[in-house]
Design an enzyme around this catalytic site. Structure first.
Site, PDB file in Angstrom:
ATOM      1  N   TRP A  77     -22.196 -21.327 -33.519  1.00 13.88           N
ATOM      2  CA  TRP A  77     -21.155 -20.448 -32.996  1.00 13.88           C
ATOM      3  C   TRP A  77     -21.489 -20.115 -31.538  1.00 13.88           C
ATOM      4  O   TRP A  77     -22.643 -19.886 -31.199  1.00 13.88           O
ATOM      5  CB  TRP A  77     -21.095 -19.168 -33.849  1.00 13.88           C
ATOM      6  CG  TRP A  77     -20.141 -18.170 -33.278  1.00 13.88           C
ATOM      7  CD1 TRP A  77     -18.791 -18.177 -33.414  1.00 13.88           C
ATOM      8  CD2 TRP A  77     -20.474 -17.052 -32.452  1.00 13.88           C
ATOM      9  NE1 TRP A  77     -18.259 -17.119 -32.712  1.00 13.88           N
ATOM     10  CE2 TRP A  77     -19.268 -16.411 -32.117  1.00 13.88           C
ATOM     11  CE3 TRP A  77     -21.672 -16.526 -31.957  1.00 13.88           C
ATOM     12  CZ2 TRP A  77     -19.214 -15.269 -31.311  1.00 13.88           C
ATOM     13  CZ3 TRP A  77     -21.634 -15.401 -31.152  1.00 13.88           C
ATOM     14  CH2 TRP A  77     -20.410 -14.777 -30.837  1.00 13.88           C
ATOM     15  N   ASP A  83      -6.244 -10.319 -32.584  1.00 14.92           N
ATOM     16  CA  ASP A  83      -6.574  -9.486 -33.742  1.00 14.92           C
ATOM     17  C   ASP A  83      -6.293  -7.999 -33.451  1.00 14.92           C
ATOM     18  O   ASP A  83      -6.440  -7.548 -32.328  1.00 14.92           O
ATOM     19  CB  ASP A  83      -8.076  -9.685 -34.021  1.00 14.92           C
ATOM     20  CG  ASP A  83      -8.463  -9.282 -35.417  1.00 14.92           C
ATOM     21  OD1 ASP A  83      -7.640  -8.663 -36.105  1.00 14.92           O
ATOM     22  OD2 ASP A  83      -9.601  -9.589 -35.808  1.00 14.92           O
ATOM     23  N   TRP A 136      -4.155 -19.545 -35.235  1.00 16.23           N
ATOM     24  CA  TRP A 136      -4.517 -19.565 -36.665  1.00 16.23           C
ATOM     25  C   TRP A 136      -6.042 -19.629 -36.748  1.00 16.23           C
ATOM     26  O   TRP A 136      -6.628 -20.657 -36.439  1.00 16.23           O
ATOM     27  CB  TRP A 136      -3.864 -20.768 -37.336  1.00 16.23           C
ATOM     28  CG  TRP A 136      -4.069 -20.888 -38.810  1.00 16.23           C
ATOM     29  CD1 TRP A 136      -5.248 -20.871 -39.490  1.00 16.23           C
ATOM     30  CD2 TRP A 136      -3.051 -21.063 -39.808  1.00 16.23           C
ATOM     31  NE1 TRP A 136      -5.029 -21.027 -40.830  1.00 16.23           N
ATOM     32  CE2 TRP A 136      -3.684 -21.151 -41.061  1.00 16.23           C
ATOM     33  CE3 TRP A 136      -1.654 -21.168 -39.772  1.00 16.23           C
ATOM     34  CZ2 TRP A 136      -2.987 -21.344 -42.257  1.00 16.23           C
ATOM     35  CZ3 TRP A 136      -0.961 -21.363 -40.970  1.00 16.23           C
ATOM     36  CH2 TRP A 136      -1.623 -21.437 -42.193  1.00 16.23           C
ATOM     37  N   ASP A 137      -6.627 -18.533 -37.185  1.00 10.63           N
ATOM     38  CA  ASP A 137      -8.090 -18.408 -37.175  1.00 10.63           C
ATOM     39  C   ASP A 137      -8.655 -18.570 -38.582  1.00 10.63           C
ATOM     40  O   ASP A 137      -7.924 -18.500 -39.577  1.00 10.63           O
ATOM     41  CB  ASP A 137      -8.449 -17.019 -36.606  1.00 10.63           C
ATOM     42  CG  ASP A 137      -9.801 -16.998 -35.911  1.00 10.63           C
ATOM     43  OD1 ASP A 137     -10.622 -17.903 -36.165  1.00 10.63           O
ATOM     44  OD2 ASP A 137     -10.036 -16.069 -35.125  1.00 10.63           O
ATOM     45  N   MET A 138      -9.947 -18.771 -38.693  1.00 13.41           N
ATOM     46  CA  MET A 138     -10.634 -18.941 -39.979  1.00 13.41           C
ATOM     47  C   MET A 138     -12.088 -18.593 -39.717  1.00 13.41           C
ATOM     48  O   MET A 138     -12.830 -19.395 -39.164  1.00 13.41           O
ATOM     49  CB  MET A 138     -10.496 -20.412 -40.381  1.00 13.41           C
ATOM     50  CG  MET A 138     -10.668 -20.757 -41.828  1.00 13.41           C
ATOM     51  SD  MET A 138     -12.335 -20.523 -42.416  1.00 13.41           S
ATOM     52  CE  MET A 138     -12.198 -21.127 -44.056  1.00 13.41           C
ATOM     53  N   ASN A 139     -12.477 -17.367 -40.103  1.00 13.90           N
ATOM     54  CA  ASN A 139     -13.720 -16.832 -39.554  1.00 13.90           C
ATOM     55  C   ASN A 139     -14.953 -16.848 -40.439  1.00 13.90           C
ATOM     56  O   ASN A 139     -15.920 -16.159 -40.134  1.00 13.90           O
ATOM     57  CB  ASN A 139     -13.474 -15.408 -39.044  1.00 13.90           C
ATOM     58  CG  ASN A 139     -13.031 -15.426 -37.594  1.00 13.90           C
ATOM     59  OD1 ASN A 139     -13.636 -16.093 -36.764  1.00 13.90           O
ATOM     60  ND2 ASN A 139     -11.960 -14.717 -37.280  1.00 13.90           N
ATOM     61  N   ASP A 154     -15.971 -19.326 -28.767  1.00 12.17           N
ATOM     62  CA  ASP A 154     -15.834 -17.928 -28.352  1.00 12.17           C
ATOM     63  C   ASP A 154     -16.650 -17.657 -27.093  1.00 12.17           C
ATOM     64  O   ASP A 154     -16.577 -16.567 -26.534  1.00 12.17           O
ATOM     65  CB  ASP A 154     -16.295 -16.993 -29.477  1.00 12.17           C
ATOM     66  CG  ASP A 154     -15.205 -16.814 -30.535  1.00 12.17           C
ATOM     67  OD1 ASP A 154     -14.044 -17.150 -30.249  1.00 12.17           O
ATOM     68  OD2 ASP A 154     -15.527 -16.345 -31.636  1.00 12.17           O
TER      69      ASP A 154
HETATM   70  C1  GLA Z   1     -12.559 -15.072 -33.860  1.00  7.22           C
HETATM   71  C2  GLA Z   1     -11.925 -15.842 -32.725  1.00  7.22           C
HETATM   72  C3  GLA Z   1     -11.765 -14.947 -31.521  1.00  7.22           C
HETATM   73  C4  GLA Z   1     -10.946 -13.743 -31.893  1.00  7.22           C
HETATM   74  C5  GLA Z   1     -11.580 -13.021 -33.063  1.00  7.22           C
HETATM   75  C6  GLA Z   1     -10.685 -11.906 -33.563  1.00  7.22           C
HETATM   76  O1  GLA Z   1     -13.870 -14.773 -33.586  1.00  7.22           O
HETATM   77  O2  GLA Z   1     -12.673 -16.979 -32.411  1.00  7.22           O
HETATM   78  O3  GLA Z   1     -11.167 -15.652 -30.459  1.00  7.22           O
HETATM   79  O4  GLA Z   1      -9.649 -14.155 -32.210  1.00  7.22           O
HETATM   80  O5  GLA Z   1     -11.819 -13.891 -34.141  1.00  7.22           O
HETATM   81  O6  GLA Z   1     -11.232 -11.216 -34.625  1.00  7.22           O
END
Ligand code: GLA
Length: 740
Positions: A198, A364, A474-477, A544
């Site tokens: 990351w 977010d 569209w995120d996936m964390n 990020d």
């Molecule tokens: C992830 C994304 C970020 C941001 C955060 C929001 O980490 O990579 O760019 O959108 O989520 O919670």
């Protein structure tokens, strides 16, 4: 056409692309009748006659009489040359296909037939259809070639043929790769790939390929930050603009595995497919399983040519809207994090619009009770306290400023502290009698379930419709843990496939319903960047980490396979919020201009001078972005982010060069930058000469004209590369071909 038979029985084929040939042959063992599809050749393009020679000249299981190479009961296995080595017979390598029938393993395949199918114009497909000697199992190996790319697509289909038996055999699959590829004899083997973590994705690694088996994999349910599902192999001699390179790329966004086998006496195979070790898929009677494609590319033009071929392939055959120019985007995440309000966002939007931004994305923090990352994922309605009247006014405000509007979403996730989880605790990936481990306070919804997917498509569709959204990030964390589906019992490992397919399906349904909608693929930065998701998305968020210097390294790795137009790159604040490094605005811009430019800083803190410099740079970008986003990329000079480097783009008659020098007074390193990919006979006029006012040899004074051969042979001498002056100097140069 690309696929030509080389014999009358349809056992040997030449697959021809513009610059390469791939020859395959199905060997039938005279004693056992077993069919073994083999790769006979993969390299520079051959005539059909030469391909016929290649088909008969190369090795294979039948060692030519008299050769007696290491013949013993431990004879070296030949399966590295097989297109789909199975677990079965006299094979001891890593299988591409491993199947069990009740309690027996060991496949024995017979050829049923081969057939060529005409597909879309310019594309042909070869199917090699095989069946097990005893069990109702069919395996089909498919190869597609096109006349406008050197990328060859391969995939595998397995079927449990219906027999009507009262007690059908149980067919279990523990490995099902899309295909195995053989890199022929060479003096040495070197691999290139991108690895990382990351905030440190796409670190290019290049080194000797160990003898034995080497596995690159993700077990996370997503593509992952750790490794990306491609590899390039060369003999240790390829450089950016020269040399033979063999590349493999798996178009898949879930768990994956890529195994290289380097035979001690030479020859390397690469087998790639979805899923990871330990998963088991059952195949009920009358059902089939089709793999995602693995793509193979041969080029004689070095790593640069390989990248250009991948980019071209992605634009022609993968991306949903390849002809568009990506708009200049603003994203609020680094500026406000969770503190999203209508007034605050509109203030940023006004500043962004006045700088020339074209798409404003609210990140977010806009939904549920989302004040931090501990709650509300799953509760996808406007934050009641912050947006008591909904988001419409904010989105209308963005549209009225002349920008497109976008929102951040994370549809595959839920926080335990959410109304969704309280209502549907059974919707998550989970296993009986096991914990439910959280990461970033969140759990993974079981997107393999059709009801979960339909729920997501439902609220997303409503959101896009009601707010008139143009864009979704569209995120996936987080990766999967306790990835089970108790209701499916022994068949639950299917979720590793169906989850990803349902993500694709949800995206494509949304796009069908909203043809103007564009989607960004993000997974905590670059955790889901691959050619599978690119079929349904338009941009990637590579990392990020927005520090311009770190980004140069990340962008270098990213660009090995993925086109610059898909690479979202923001200019953020200085010092950078994650690294603390201070870098001038201009350098930050020039780094971000190498892809799809975005702005991600807190504009409320930017001075009037910074805002106007930014506006000017955005205008410059718009003038060249078509060339950057759609052009042919050449990576020039030293390691980016560490020494003097440059990226050059060529589209038709237009040439754009971005020049970087992070260490201002370094005495070592090139001063002259030799351009590439130009027409040596033609003259080029300098359209933008960069910011060097003084005229000196090699300086590109606006309006001056140069032969392509001089620009490539002698080079240019960028002022930013002079070893005097401050750190972080950079420039943008543009040329246009004006004829001979
Ligand atoms: C992830 C994304 C970020 C941001 C955060 C929001 O980490 O990579 O760019 O959108 O989520 O919670």
């Amino acid at each position: 056409m690309p696929i030509t038979p080389l014999d009358e029985r349809g056992h040997r084929w030449a697959v021809t692309t513009p610059a390469s040939t791939y020859v395959i042959g199905v060997e039938i063992d005279a004693v056992t009748g077993e069919a073994t599809p083999l790769q006979k050749y993969w390299g520079p393009r051959l005539s059909v006659e030469a391909a016929r020679q290649a088909a008969t000249a190369s090795g294979g299981p039948a060692t030519p009489a008299g050769a007696r190479r290491h013949v013993s009961s431990f004879s070296t296995p030949v399966e590295v040359e097989e297109l789909l080595p199975v677990d079965g017979g006299r094979r001891w390598g890593s299988p591409s296909l491993q199947v069990s029938f009740d309690h027996a393993r060991s496949l024995e395949l017979r050829l049923v037939h081969t057939r060529v199918l005409d597909e879309e114009p310019g594309a042909e497909r070869l199917d090699v259809v095989m069946r097990d000697a005893h069990h109702p199992f069919e395996g089909v190996l498919s190869i597609r070639a096109r006349d406008d790319t050197d990328v060859i697509e391969r995939w595998t289909t397995v079927r449990h043929l219906p027999t009507g038996a009262a007690r059908p055999v149980t067919i279990g699959i523990t490995r099902l790769d899309s295909g195995s590829w053989f890199v022929p004899d060479a003096s040495a083997y070197r691999y290139s790939g991108v690895f990382g973590a990351w905030a440190e994705e796409f670190q290019l690694q290049r080194g000797p390929l160990p003898v034995g088996e080497t596995v690159f994999t993700s077990r996370q349910g997503i593509t992952s930050h750790i490794a990306n599902p491609w590899i390039m192999i060369d003999a240790g001699e390829a450089v950016e603009e020269h040399g033979e390179v063999w590349g493999l790329n798996l178009a898949w966004s879930g768990s994956w595995r890529l195994t290289t086998t380097h035979r001690p006496e030479g020859g390397v195979s690469v087998s790639a497919g979805f899923g990871h070790d330990g998963l088991r898929w059952t195949l009920g009677p009358g059902t089939e399983l089709v793999t995602p494609p693995v793509l193979g590319l041969y080029t004689g033009g070095g790593f640069g040519a390989a990248s250009r071929s991948w980019h071209e392939y992605a634009r022609r055959h993968v991306m949903p809207a390849p002809d568009e120019e990506r708009p200049v985007l603003y994203n609020s995440w680094e500026a406000t994090e969770f503190d999203v309000t209508e007034a605050g966002q509109l203030e940023l939007a006004r500043r962004a619009a006045s700088m020339g931004v074209e798409l404003f994305v609210v990140d977010d923090g806009w939904f549920g009770d989302r004040d931090d990352d501990t709650r509300s994922l799953g509760d996808w309605w406007p934050h009641r306290k912050r947006f008591p009247d909904g988001l419409r006014a904010l989105m209308d405000g963005i549209h009225e400023l002349g920008m497109r509007a976008g929102l951040w979403v994370e549809p595959e996730m839920v926080n335990a502290d959410s109304e969704l989880y309280r209502a549907h605790p059974d919707w998550i990936l989970r296993m009986e009698h096991r914990r439910r481990d959280e990461k970033r306070h969140q759990l993974v919804l079981n997107f393999a379930r059709d009801d979960v997917r339909d729920w997501a498509v439902g609220w997303l569709d409503e959101l896009v419709t009601e707010l008139g959204l143009d864009y979704l990030k569209w995120d996936m964390n987080r990766p999967f843990t306790q990835a089970g589906w108790p209701e499916r019992g022994a068949a639950q490992d299917r979720l590793w496939i169906d989850f990803t397919r349902n993500v694709y399906d949800a995206m494509s349904r949304l796009r069908r319903a909203h043809p103007g909608l564009r989607i960004e693929s993000c997974s905590g930065g670059g955790g889901r960047v691959d050619l599978g998701i690119l079929r349904h998305t338009d941009e990637f968020w590579p990392s990020d980490n927005t520090d311009a210097l770190d980004r140069q390294t990340i962008q270098h790795g990213f660009s090995q396979v993925y086109p610059p137009g898909t690479m979202s790159a923001w200019v953020t604040d200085s010092p950078n919020i994650s690294t603390g490094r201070a870098i001038p605005l201009r350098y930050r811009f020039h780094v971000a201009m190498a892809g799809a430019l975005g702005i991600g800083g807190d504009l409320s803190t930017w001075s009037a001078a910074e805002l106007s410099e930014a506006a000017e740079l955005i205008e410059q970008y718009k003038a060249v972005r078509r060339v950057v986003q759609h052009g042919r990329l050449h990576r020039l000079a030293g390691p980016p982010g560490q020494a003097r480097s440059a990226v050059q783009y060529v589209l038709g008659d237009d040439v754009v060069v971005l020049v970087y020098n992070p260490i201002g007074n370094a005495k070592r390193g090139p001063r002259w930058l030799r351009l590439a990919g130009l027409d040596p006979e033609a003259s080029y006029e300098v359209v933008r000469g960069g910011d060097a006012a003084e005229s000196a040899p090699g300086r590109l004074v606006q309006g001056s004209r140069w032969y392509g051969s001089a620009l490539m042979g002698v080079g240019i001498r960028p002022a930013a590369w002079e070893p005097v002056g401050a750190d972080y100097r950079s420039d943008l140069v543009a040329l246009r071909k004006i004829g001979p």
